[in-house]
Design an enzyme around this catalytic site. Structure first.
Site, short mmCIF file in Angstrom:
data_model
loop_
_atom_site.label_atom_id
_atom_site.label_comp_id
_atom_site.label_asym_id
_atom_site.label_seq_id
_atom_site.Cartn_x
_atom_site.Cartn_y
_atom_site.Cartn_z
N CYS A 1 -8.66 -5.36 -9.61
CA CYS A 1 -8.27 -4.33 -10.57
C CYS A 1 -7.76 -3.14 -9.76
O CYS A 1 -8.55 -2.42 -9.15
CB CYS A 1 -9.51 -3.96 -11.40
SG CYS A 1 -9.17 -2.79 -12.71
N CYS B 1 -4.81 1.11 6.58
CA CYS B 1 -5.03 2.57 6.57
C CYS B 1 -6.34 2.96 5.87
O CYS B 1 -6.69 4.13 5.85
CB CYS B 1 -3.86 3.29 5.91
SG CYS B 1 -3.77 3.11 4.12
N CYS C 1 0.85 -1.19 0.00
CA CYS C 1 0.00 0.00 0.00
C CYS C 1 0.88 1.24 0.00
O CYS C 1 1.80 1.35 0.82
CB CYS C 1 -0.88 -0.02 1.25
SG CYS C 1 -1.73 1.53 1.57
#
Ligand SMILES: [Zn+2]
Length: 167
Positions: free
Chosen positions: A154, A134, A83
């Site tokens: 996706c 988060c 991330c």
């Protein structure tokens, strides 16, 4: 109770059910994430300070990058996609595939790395996927992916950072 009364109460019941269904469809917070809490939380200003404008728009505003623009489309090394907001590993190169959509695609997340919500924007119902730690928006999950899961995550490349495996 007369037959006429019976018919009337039946019609009222149907109307009531329809009304309830409509309320259920429209009710609740528009964004289920509002009720979800995350380990990593920052103010909008704090996110802006650490993210690029493009990453902020996707991760914090649920934007979508233009297809075909992510350098990660051509990232074929072994490694981990994390991330971009909090660096939690969310996808492995082992599950990456070329979907031809123009967005980095994966058939499975790293276990317990992501959460999903129902996204009803743009007149469609889609499964939104976000970082478990988060809450940053990553992309959407569709059920037209390859084996073994049949799923296609996706993902916006700008929401990810790639960490190549050290050989
Ligand atoms: Zn995150």
């Amino acid at each position: 109770m007369t037959r006429r009364d019976f018919l009337w109460s039946g019609a009222a019941g149907v109307a009531l059910l329809a009304g309830t269904a409509a309320m259920l469809r429209m009710g609740g917070p528009p964004d289920a994430r509002a009720a979800e809490t995350f380990e990593v939380t920052k103010t909008e200003a704090e996110w802006r300070a650490i993210l690029s404008d493009a990453a902020f728009n996707v991760l914090r505003k649920k934007g979508t990058e233009y297809p075909g623009t992510s350098p990660l489309l051509n990232e074929h090394r072994k490694g981990i996609f994390a991330c971009a907001g909090c660096e939690l590993p969310v996808y492995s190169s082992e599950t990456k595939f070329d979907s031809g959509t123009g967005w980095p695609s994966f058939w499975q997340e790293i276990p317990k790395a992501v959460g999903t919500t129902q996204d009803r924007s743009l007149g469609m119902t889609r499964t939104e996927v976000h970082c478990r730690r988060c809450g940053g928006h990553l992309g959407h999950v569709f059920d037209d992916g390859p084996p073994p899961t049949g799923l296609r995550h996706c993902i916006n490349g700008v929401a990810l950072t790639f960490k190549p495996a050290t050989a």
